[in-house]
Design an enzyme around this catalytic site. Structure first.
Site, PDB file in Angstrom:
ATOM      1  N   CYS A 168      44.504  32.477  46.980  1.00 37.61           N
ATOM      2  CA  CYS A 168      43.726  33.482  46.807  1.00 37.61           C
ATOM      3  C   CYS A 168      42.382  33.479  46.199  1.00 37.61           C
ATOM      4  O   CYS A 168      41.807  34.443  46.188  1.00 37.61           O
ATOM      5  CB  CYS A 168      44.813  34.518  45.916  1.00 37.61           C
ATOM      6  SG  CYS A 168      46.433  34.877  46.336  1.00 37.61           S
ATOM      7  N   HIS A 247      39.960  24.035  37.685  1.00 35.89           N
ATOM      8  CA  HIS A 247      40.915  23.487  38.608  1.00 35.89           C
ATOM      9  C   HIS A 247      41.756  22.782  37.415  1.00 35.89           C
ATOM     10  O   HIS A 247      41.327  21.847  36.896  1.00 35.89           O
ATOM     11  CB  HIS A 247      40.333  22.778  39.534  1.00 35.89           C
ATOM     12  CG  HIS A 247      41.191  22.482  40.663  1.00 35.89           C
ATOM     13  ND1 HIS A 247      42.691  21.884  40.297  1.00 35.89           N
ATOM     14  CD2 HIS A 247      41.150  22.513  41.834  1.00 35.89           C
ATOM     15  CE1 HIS A 247      43.252  21.894  41.468  1.00 35.89           C
ATOM     16  NE2 HIS A 247      42.255  22.386  42.344  1.00 35.89           N
ATOM     17  N   HIS A 343      30.196  46.072  36.219  1.00 38.61           N
ATOM     18  CA  HIS A 343      31.484  46.252  37.263  1.00 38.61           C
ATOM     19  C   HIS A 343      32.142  44.978  37.161  1.00 38.61           C
ATOM     20  O   HIS A 343      31.829  44.011  37.396  1.00 38.61           O
ATOM     21  CB  HIS A 343      30.886  46.745  38.581  1.00 38.61           C
ATOM     22  CG  HIS A 343      29.681  47.803  38.809  1.00 38.61           C
ATOM     23  ND1 HIS A 343      30.435  48.932  38.424  1.00 38.61           N
ATOM     24  CD2 HIS A 343      28.665  47.515  38.678  1.00 38.61           C
ATOM     25  CE1 HIS A 343      28.993  49.676  38.730  1.00 38.61           C
ATOM     26  NE2 HIS A 343      27.978  48.886  38.772  1.00 38.61           N
ATOM     27  N   HIS A 347      40.900  40.114  41.771  1.00 37.01           N
ATOM     28  CA  HIS A 347      41.965  39.947  42.610  1.00 37.01           C
ATOM     29  C   HIS A 347      43.043  40.900  42.383  1.00 37.01           C
ATOM     30  O   HIS A 347      43.773  40.975  41.419  1.00 37.01           O
ATOM     31  CB  HIS A 347      42.409  38.451  42.736  1.00 37.01           C
ATOM     32  CG  HIS A 347      43.430  38.099  43.436  1.00 37.01           C
ATOM     33  ND1 HIS A 347      43.802  38.477  44.755  1.00 37.01           N
ATOM     34  CD2 HIS A 347      44.791  37.754  43.159  1.00 37.01           C
ATOM     35  CE1 HIS A 347      44.842  38.242  45.364  1.00 37.01           C
ATOM     36  NE2 HIS A 347      45.583  37.725  44.533  1.00 37.01           N
ATOM     37  N   HIS A 376      46.743  49.522  46.211  1.00 36.31           N
ATOM     38  CA  HIS A 376      47.275  50.646  46.785  1.00 36.31           C
ATOM     39  C   HIS A 376      47.177  50.842  48.135  1.00 36.31           C
ATOM     40  O   HIS A 376      48.207  51.027  49.077  1.00 36.31           O
ATOM     41  CB  HIS A 376      47.159  52.029  46.048  1.00 36.31           C
ATOM     42  CG  HIS A 376      48.105  53.144  46.501  1.00 36.31           C
ATOM     43  ND1 HIS A 376      47.696  54.339  47.614  1.00 36.31           N
ATOM     44  CD2 HIS A 376      49.260  53.613  46.035  1.00 36.31           C
ATOM     45  CE1 HIS A 376      48.533  54.970  47.588  1.00 36.31           C
ATOM     46  NE2 HIS A 376      49.664  54.805  46.738  1.00 36.31           N
ATOM     47  N   ASN A 380      47.902  43.031  48.691  1.00 33.10           N
ATOM     48  CA  ASN A 380      47.274  41.892  48.138  1.00 33.10           C
ATOM     49  C   ASN A 380      46.941  41.137  49.444  1.00 33.10           C
ATOM     50  O   ASN A 380      47.866  40.588  50.112  1.00 33.10           O
ATOM     51  CB  ASN A 380      48.250  41.019  47.549  1.00 33.10           C
ATOM     52  CG  ASN A 380      47.964  39.745  47.193  1.00 33.10           C
ATOM     53  OD1 ASN A 380      46.663  39.351  47.406  1.00 33.10           O
ATOM     54  ND2 ASN A 380      48.922  39.043  46.313  1.00 33.10           N
TER      55      ASN A 380
END
Length: 468
Positions: A168, A247, A343, A347, A376, A380
């Protein structure tokens, strides 16, 4: 006096030299977004509440407890019933996907969104110098990047990169790759294409840690047009200020908390460990340690350090007066991210992910609204979800010149990547994936259709559910 004049002249020469060096070399290393296009599949690919029930019923390996677990996961997810799935699942062929299904899913996105973005900005495919494609769970030969080069007849000397297995967080990694090329080559256009392949990755077993992904992921995609051309600066929407990649793959537990593998019966699926939130929090903390000094004003950093120091002194004093075991202070020192960021674009991994980040960064419901509404409406959508969230902010006319947007994403490995964008102009007019429904968001009451229809299932007999 002559010495002062020499110092003054030397200083002027030094400043002029560095300005000239920046003008010749470094001005071409800036990375701008000219535009981006999120993919909206056709309505016949929409996944309704009733259709979710149908899909659950198809998996004959699920028992009562697994059905309850899955329904509860969908009920608690925050996902609505206007999200999209791939055609092979819509048609009931998820357990026997073909290579054609996987290519078809990508083709619909490629041929729609890439063409729209290039046409909107009057750029031909032959003008693209760098192409970065990110799709984690589908790596055909030739690559998807080659597929795009072939379809749009791009130049022979194009630099094409194909990334897989990034999860993702793939879109920010793709931006990082494009940025690296733009830093070393002048006057270039880069195209970043990010999506996920749902078609061949349906899990047909009953391992709880693997069936969860079936109910969370939805179809989507995004194409981003980047450039370092100074002549395009006034047309740019955003400027990349900072990008940080962390990572934790060297840690065995982090590496294995989000991994594709086979279950005990040899069925391939995507394993999500129950310890995943813990590893995500650690990775986020390490990312912010690097990012925070770059993005927050000095006054906020000084204030935070003073609060930390005073708190430590108070604890030490209390320890000497009252003895050991006095515990920790009721309120921990908190960094105010709003002093440097207007802002927050995060994810949409699920309601729990959004809540967790909001709690850690002490964000308001106004800050979390774009991510909640995106979850909504579109679900995802893996690596491209960040850009649907950004599109919501743009459609709501929140983005003004000089504002700064922080993007945060997580991915298998385990990784946490973040970047900061500066808004280059007032984005009061837009034509994006949200425009046909933005007037309906946020609703006064965010009704979860799964709660209304199936929220009772984990307290009832599964036989009643199957007869609905």
């Amino acid at each position: 006096m002559e010495f002062l004049v020499l110092v003054y002249l030397f200083s002027c020469f030094y400043l002029f030299f560095h300005f000239l060096r920046w003008f010749i070399v470094y001005r071409h290393q800036e990375c701008y977004i000219l535009g981006y296009e999120c993919f909206k599949p056709s309505d016949d690919r929409m996944v309704s509440t009733e259709f979710c029930r149908e899909i659950l019923m198809r998996n004959k390996s699920l028992g009562l407890n697994e059905y309850k677990f899955l329904v509860k996961a969908v009920v608690d997810s925050g996902i609505g019933e206007q999200t999209y799935g791939p055609r092979n699942i819509i048609m009931g062929r998820e357990q026997n996907p073909s290579l054609k299904d996987s290519h078809s899913e990508m083709d619909e996105f490629f041929q729609d969104s890439v063409q729209k973005l290039l046409s909107k900005h009057r750029i031909s495919p032959g003008e693209i110098d760098v192409l970065v494609v990110n799709v984690s769970l589908f790596a055909p030969v030739p690559s998807l990047a080659s597929k795009l080069v072939n379809h749009y007849k791009m130049r022979d000397d194009i630099k094409a990169y194909n990334l897989s297995g990034m999860g993702c967080s793939g879109s920010l990694i793709s931006v990082s790759v494009a940025q690296s090329v733009l830093k070393h080559e002048k006057e270039r256009y880069a195209l970043v294409v990010t999506s996920e392949s749902i078609s061949p990755n349906w899990y047909s077993g009953n391992d709880r840690s693997m069936i969860l992904s079936n109910s969370l992921f939805r179809s989507g995609g995004c194409v981003i047009l980047l450039t370092n051309k100074m002549a395009q600066r006034k047309r740019a929407m955003f400027k990349l200020k900072h990008l940080v990649r962390i990572h934790h793959g060297a840690r065995d537990e982090s590496y294995g908390c989000c991994i594709q593998k086979e279950d005990s019966k040899g069925r391939v699926g995507f394993h999500l460990s129950k310890d995943l939130p813990k590893h995500a929090a650690r990775c986020l903390a390490d990312n912010l340690k690097v990012l925070v000094p770059m993005i927050l004003p000095i006054r906020e950093l000084v204030r935070y350090m003073l609060v930390v120091t005073l708190t430590a002194i108070k604890l030490k004093t209390r320890h000497h007066i009252m003895g050991a075991g006095t515990g920790h202070p009721s309120k921990k020192p908190v960094i105010n991210f709003k002093t440097g960021v207007q802002h927050f674009c995060m994810h949409t991994g699920g309601k729990a992910v959004i809540d967790g980040i909001g709690e850690n960064l002490k964000l308001t419901e106004f800050d979390l609204e774009p991510a909640r509404m995106t979850l909504h409406r579109f679900g995802n959508t893996s690596a491209c979800s960040l850009w649907y969230v950004l599109g919501y902010m743009e459609a709501k006319k929140r983005l003004k010149k000089g504002d700064r947007v922080l993007m945060l994403s997580f991915g298998a490995g385990f990784q946490c990547n973040s970047c900061l964008w500066e808004v280059m102009k007032d984005l009061d007019e837009c034509d994006n994936v949200w425009m046909d429904c933005i007037k309906d968001y946020p609703p006064k009451t965010l009704v979860n259709p799964f709660v209304e229809k199936f929220g009772w299932i984990h307290n009832e007999d599964i036989n009643t559910f199957t007869k609905l």
